[in-house]
Design an enzyme around this catalytic site. Structure first.
Site, PDB file in Angstrom:
ATOM      1  CG  ASN A  40      -0.530   0.505  17.883  1.00  0.00           C
ATOM      2  OD1 ASN A  40      -0.498   1.607  18.424  1.00  0.00           O
ATOM      3  ND2 ASN A  40       0.547  -0.082  17.378  1.00  0.00           N
ATOM      4  N   GLY A  58       3.845  -4.483  10.795  1.00  0.00           N
ATOM      5  CA  GLY A  58       2.947  -4.679   9.659  1.00  0.00           C
ATOM      6  C   GLY A  58       2.824  -3.440   8.797  1.00  0.00           C
ATOM      7  CB  VAL A  59      -0.064  -2.151   6.893  1.00  0.00           C
ATOM      8  CG1 VAL A  59      -1.115  -1.784   7.895  1.00  0.00           C
ATOM      9  CG2 VAL A  59      -0.191  -1.319   5.635  1.00  0.00           C
ATOM     10  CG  ASP A  60       1.266   1.497  12.543  1.00  0.00           C
ATOM     11  OD1 ASP A  60       1.363   2.610  12.000  1.00  0.00           O
ATOM     12  OD2 ASP A  60       1.070   1.351  13.761  1.00  0.00           O
ATOM     13  CB  SER A 102      -8.512  -6.689  12.229  1.00  0.00           C
ATOM     14  OG  SER A 102      -8.755  -5.624  13.115  1.00  0.00           O
ATOM     15  CB  ILE A 113      -0.985  -0.017   1.197  1.00  0.00           C
ATOM     16  CG1 ILE A 113      -2.195   0.871   0.916  1.00  0.00           C
ATOM     17  CG2 ILE A 113      -0.308   0.364   2.500  1.00  0.00           C
ATOM     18  CD1 ILE A 113      -3.357   0.667   1.882  1.00  0.00           C
ATOM     19  CE1 TYR A 117      -3.256  -5.441  17.231  1.00  0.00           C
ATOM     20  CE2 TYR A 117      -5.049  -4.082  16.411  1.00  0.00           C
ATOM     21  CZ  TYR A 117      -3.907  -4.232  17.179  1.00  0.00           C
ATOM     22  OH  TYR A 117      -3.427  -3.154  17.901  1.00  0.00           O
TER      23      TYR A 117
END
Ligand code: ADP
Length: 182
Positions: free
Chosen positions: A31, A39-41, A129, A13, A133
């Site tokens: 979060n 991850g994507v964060d 998620s 992304i 998650y």
């Protein structure tokens, strides 16, 4: 008014670019702390640079002292990403005993509301998620597609295009199956 187009894209992304970056928003599966994660964060903060985290810190010091609750969303700059905004949303941690799908649906709804409020025309979502998650992909795809379809009905003055940007074949196939199923 034409309704919103739903699209699928396979890939990272942080490398996804719409034709017009000036009206593009990228959603981050953040979060509650808004101070970064994996991850994507992690990928979004790495690729977007420090201005995103600076704005998140300002939010934590002002309007979001307790953090961003699961199911809610907030916009910041997109830094160096090929977009104007990052919309941070906090997905629920998957639980087998507790149905949290309404909170997951709220992530998509609230992100679209925030996108509309800031003036975005296009929104790119990851599979919120469905990573750390733990949400099973097919069900994450079901909630995502159903909620975005419902929130972008024919009389909705919102965004032109929503793209689900899926990392990996399994996620892509799950979303493709869900889009085809209806
Ligand atoms: P969560 O904590 O909400 O589960 P994650 O970032 O762990 O968030 O995962 C959410 C989804 O994003 C997963 O399907 C994961 O494979 C995917 N993902 C991870 N990195 C990227 C990326 N750079 N671009 C798009 N999707 C990504």
């Amino acid at each position: 008014m034409d309704s919103t187009r739903l699209e699928l894209h396979r890939g990272d992304i942080t490398r996804f670019a719409e034709h017009d970056a000036a009206t593009a928003a990228i959603v981050n599966a953040a979060n509650s702390s808004l101070l970064g994660g994996g991850g994507v964060d992690g990928a979004i903060h790495r690729a977007g640079g420090p201005s995103i985290l600076e704005e998140c810190r300002r939010l934590r010091a002002t309007t979001l002292r307790a953090g961003l609750p699961a199911g809610d969303a907030v916009a910041t700059t997109a830094g160096r990403l090929p977009a104007r905004w990052v919309i941070h949303t906090v997905g629920p941690v998957y639980s087998r005993d507790d149905d949290r799908s309404e909170t997951l649906a709220s992530c998509y709804r609230r992100s679209l509301e925030v996108a509309r409020d800031v003036g975005a025309r296009t929104v790119a979502f990851p599979a919120v998620s469905a990573g750390v998650y733990g949400w099973p992909l097919r069900d994450a795809a079901r909630v995502a597609v159903h909620t975005v379809r419902e929130a972008t009905g024919a009389d909705d003055p919102g965004v032109d295009v929503v793209t689900f940007v899926l990392f990996g074949d399994e996620a892509f196939e799950a979303f493709a199956a869900e889009l085809d199923a209806h």
